[in-house]
Scaffold this active site. Structure first.
Site, PDB file in Angstrom:
ATOM      1  N   PHE A   1       0.869  -1.175   0.000  1.00 38.16           N
ATOM      2  CA  PHE A   1       0.000   0.000   0.000  1.00 38.16           C
ATOM      3  C   PHE A   1       0.908   1.228   0.000  1.00 38.16           C
ATOM      4  O   PHE A   1       1.850   1.305   0.787  1.00 38.16           O
ATOM      5  CB  PHE A   1      -0.915  -0.009   1.221  1.00 38.16           C
ATOM      6  CG  PHE A   1      -1.931   1.089   1.160  1.00 38.16           C
ATOM      7  CD1 PHE A   1      -3.092   0.916   0.428  1.00 38.16           C
ATOM      8  CD2 PHE A   1      -1.698   2.299   1.774  1.00 38.16           C
ATOM      9  CE1 PHE A   1      -4.029   1.948   0.335  1.00 38.16           C
ATOM     10  CE2 PHE A   1      -2.621   3.339   1.681  1.00 38.16           C
ATOM     11  CZ  PHE A   1      -3.784   3.158   0.962  1.00 38.16           C
TER      12      PHE A   1
ATOM     13  N   TYR B   1      -9.949   0.411  11.018  1.00 39.05           N
ATOM     14  CA  TYR B   1     -11.212   0.800  10.363  1.00 39.05           C
ATOM     15  C   TYR B   1     -11.615  -0.126   9.228  1.00 39.05           C
ATOM     16  O   TYR B   1     -12.641   0.116   8.600  1.00 39.05           O
ATOM     17  CB  TYR B   1     -11.174   2.253   9.882  1.00 39.05           C
ATOM     18  CG  TYR B   1      -9.973   2.678   9.068  1.00 39.05           C
ATOM     19  CD1 TYR B   1      -9.814   2.265   7.755  1.00 39.05           C
ATOM     20  CD2 TYR B   1      -9.014   3.522   9.605  1.00 39.05           C
ATOM     21  CE1 TYR B   1      -8.730   2.675   7.006  1.00 39.05           C
ATOM     22  CE2 TYR B   1      -7.912   3.931   8.863  1.00 39.05           C
ATOM     23  CZ  TYR B   1      -7.779   3.513   7.565  1.00 39.05           C
ATOM     24  OH  TYR B   1      -6.698   3.915   6.835  1.00 39.05           O
ATOM     25  N   LYS B   2     -10.840  -1.154   8.974  1.00 35.24           N
ATOM     26  CA  LYS B   2     -11.213  -2.101   7.911  1.00 35.24           C
ATOM     27  C   LYS B   2     -12.007  -3.244   8.558  1.00 35.24           C
ATOM     28  O   LYS B   2     -13.121  -3.037   8.999  1.00 35.24           O
ATOM     29  CB  LYS B   2      -9.952  -2.560   7.185  1.00 35.24           C
ATOM     30  CG  LYS B   2      -9.227  -1.406   6.481  1.00 35.24           C
ATOM     31  CD  LYS B   2      -7.974  -1.896   5.760  1.00 35.24           C
ATOM     32  CE  LYS B   2      -7.174  -0.732   5.178  1.00 35.24           C
ATOM     33  NZ  LYS B   2      -7.871  -0.062   4.064  1.00 35.24           N
TER      34      LYS B   2
ATOM     35  N   ARG C   1     -11.778  -4.770  -6.556  1.00 33.94           N
ATOM     36  CA  ARG C   1     -11.604  -5.488  -5.288  1.00 33.94           C
ATOM     37  C   ARG C   1     -12.965  -5.775  -4.651  1.00 33.94           C
ATOM     38  O   ARG C   1     -13.842  -4.914  -4.610  1.00 33.94           O
ATOM     39  CB  ARG C   1     -10.790  -4.653  -4.289  1.00 33.94           C
ATOM     40  CG  ARG C   1      -9.395  -4.323  -4.723  1.00 33.94           C
ATOM     41  CD  ARG C   1      -8.571  -3.818  -3.535  1.00 33.94           C
ATOM     42  NE  ARG C   1      -9.254  -2.770  -2.778  1.00 33.94           N
ATOM     43  CZ  ARG C   1      -8.793  -2.260  -1.649  1.00 33.94           C
ATOM     44  NH1 ARG C   1      -7.666  -2.711  -1.110  1.00 33.94           N
ATOM     45  NH2 ARG C   1      -9.458  -1.297  -1.028  1.00 33.94           N
TER      46      ARG C   1
ATOM     47  N   ASP D   1       2.911  -4.943   8.493  1.00 39.81           N
ATOM     48  CA  ASP D   1       1.702  -4.133   8.367  1.00 39.81           C
ATOM     49  C   ASP D   1       0.519  -5.102   8.284  1.00 39.81           C
ATOM     50  O   ASP D   1       0.463  -5.943   7.377  1.00 39.81           O
ATOM     51  CB  ASP D   1       1.798  -3.266   7.107  1.00 39.81           C
ATOM     52  CG  ASP D   1       0.561  -2.388   6.898  1.00 39.81           C
ATOM     53  OD1 ASP D   1      -0.525  -2.750   7.392  1.00 39.81           O
ATOM     54  OD2 ASP D   1       0.676  -1.362   6.215  1.00 39.81           O
TER      55      ASP D   1
END
Lengths: 398, 398
Positions: free
Chosen positions: A125, A213-214, A357, A190
């Site tokens: 990312f 938050y995912k 995605r 990560d």
């Protein structure tokens, strides 16, 4: 032959099925973006209301003691720790993933002062790689080497995501950690795209970090977390040496003196209202068996892959054990295809240049949702519904 | 002779008196800690509820576009800018004061690479000095010089607070900024203890920053702000180079490429729920005449100083123009004295080793409150009520 009734039967037998009712999900939408922003836990609204009205409004500055705001970076860290295979006193919560990356990588460089190579994954990312570039640019004299080069023997630190944000490919944490450490480098994981989607174990890693938050469902811009292996607690330095990481923040000493243990990695004043939603999210996780989450996640992604068939190129690994809880598909016109899907109530997202995605959050996505999403996708493709001009225009956030 | 009726008459003539009703304040409490954590604006609860339920719950990931979350660091920055004498496109909101200090000082060092001195005030709020120490420690080769030494001709940057957190003493921004810049150094102002308490003008400064949870009333741990003078927008580097500061965050490019303008100083994903309360706080500020705020602030602090008389040593400047909106008093037993006061409904705070602080937020503190606070303080002192054993025990946050 898989039909919708078969999927409904799978839902009826799903040991996690009751969790869906704990989340707010809009009518008529299949929400497959939980890998980007998780859904709202129903009781989070009340928890945040309490933080605003009862704590801030009622206790005012007394909330730092009475409501426990001051302790939140560590108390919430302790609650989160089991989700990543960590123990109490090993996780601090606050700031953003980007900031946590900077803290971890900078601390690793300080622990390996004789080495001048940072290994980072150019496929990671972007913020991971960007933060490394900013740090290396500030320090000067560092080489940033791509993880794909596979050489760690002169590296100070290796930064890698357990699950790739774009492809959903999963790295093997134990074997890579061991290889990196045998080469004398420090390992930073990560976990943004793995925590909450599978059993995670970073207990051998040197540092780990991620957002909440995912899959964890803690709300837009919820605080990030940082794990530091206890073997580094006495020696690792927090270069972002804010007052909340001081041994005695309220002694107001002129010189920075790091706190013992994980607290030294706290920085500034915690974002209390955002913490409240994270606490509500963790209320749910404390009742979730993670082995069931992973089993359902693999079943959901496999079902989607099977139903989509060869309609689109599969970017994610075909083996469910080798991927996270997402399925990525490739198409040169991925952007308008995704817009057309969203228009029909199937929400995924798009990652430039050509990846669609679909994230499957096992706590609230049903097998029947997977069925509906795949059928809609095939219809959009078969009837070329995405060629409508209105789907070409880009939004600010894709 | 000032009596309570005189103070009530002053309240009746106060042009700001209506604002008090816009805040939630507990019954029977005189809240003089608005310089630490401002009171809850009544409508903030509804604004935060909307962010949680309507935006997160209703729009899910679509909130980044629909609810404007993605733009918040800049749109909220533009709303805040007038409070510090800045214009649109000059302020970015997010993270904490500590992080903003790091960004500003690091950027200044990059702009003055030939200079190796950082001037910082050892009397400043500790996190300012601690963050400088962390940065200097990481870089090596820098001298940290105390502001009191008064020498800037070899300094890269000078970091100073407009109002001192402990004494309330106010620095003269225009003259110090000019002196620093004439010496070839860059000026960074910390506005934590001045913004919202007086007219602030940092338009000549190079960088400025501050928190929003004190006089601005944006809630515990509300996001900080960072001002960058437009003359540095093209050249200043954000060493915390996260994806939200990238020219095209959603292009997912492998290399960091800074955005044009102030956006390059954004870092990671904004803490949306904490932003919501800040937006509510700014709704109030947009209707507040700042000259009236400063006039009332000086009147309130002067009244308190006069009523306390020589009961305690005055730490703050005697001239109201030379201080912020707080009055600091000194006593070796300041801690139990403050605890005894709080027990009687007068809330101030204590700063080690011996300072009692009283903050006067002009939007919701009345002249009669000042009268009551001073009378209670005199009673606690005259009757030695603070000698009760129960007031000796320290709380975690003082």
């Amino acid at each position: 032959m898989i039909d919708r009734d078969h999927c409904l039967a799978l839902d009826a037998g799903d040991p996690l099925r009751a969790f869906r009712d704990e989340f707010v999900l809009p009518e008529g939408v299949v929400y497959l973006v939980g890998n980007s922003l998780g859904a709202l836990p129903r009781h989070a609204a009340e928890r945040v209301r309490r933080a605003v009205q009862d704590e801030w409004g009622g206790q005012l500055v007394g909330g730092w003691n009475q409501a426990g705001w001051y302790g939140q970076p560590l108390t919430v860290g302790d609650r989160l720790a089991p989700l990543i295979g960590a123990g109490p006193g090993q996780v601090v919560v606050g700031n953003t993933t980007s900031i946590a990356i900077y803290q971890a990588v900078a601390a690793a460089l300080r622990l390996r002062p004789e080495r001048r190579v940072i290994v980072s994954d150019v496929q990671n990312f972007p913020t991971d790689h960007y933060m490394v570039q900013g740090l290396a640019g500030l320090l000067g004299g560092y080489e940033i080497r791509d993880f794909a080069a596979g050489r760690f023997d002169d590296a100070a630190v290796v930064l890698l995501s357990e699950v790739d944000y774009r492809t959903g490919a999963r790295h093997d944490v134990p074997s890579i950690t061991a290889r990196v450490q045998e080469a004398g480098a420090l390992m930073v994981w990560d976990l943004c795209h793995s925590v909450g989607a599978m059993e995670v174990d970073v207990s051998e890693a040197d540092f780990a970090l991620g957002c909440t938050y995912k899959y964890l469902n803690a709300g837009p811009g919820a605080p990030a977390f940082l794990y530091v292996n206890p073997r580094h607690h006495a020696t690792a330095e927090n270069v972002l040496s804010g007052w909340h990481g001081h041994a005695e923040p309220f002694a107001f000493e002129p010189d920075y003196r790091p706190a013992e243990g994980i607290r030294r990695f706290a920085v500034g004043t915690p974002h209390v209202l955002s913490f409240a939603a994270l606490e509500a999210a963790l209320d749910v996780w404390e009742r979730v068996p993670m082995d069931q989450v992973r089993a359902k996640s693999m079943a959901l992604t496999s079902l989607f892959v099977e139903l989509v068939g060869d309609a689109l190129e599969l970017v994610s690994p075909a083996d469910p054990a080798a991927r996270g809880s997402q399925v990525s598909l490739r198409h040169a016109d991925g952007y308008p295809i995704m817009r057309a899907l969203i228009d029909r109530g199937v929400h995924g997202d798009f990652r430039a240049p050509d990846v669609l995605r679909f994230g499957f959050a096992p706590l609230y996505i049903r097998y029947a949702d997977v069925y509906d999403a795949a059928v809609t996708l095939r219809e959009v493709l078969d009837r070329e519904l995405w060629r409508d001009e209105k789907y070409a225009q880009r939004l600010a956030v894709t």
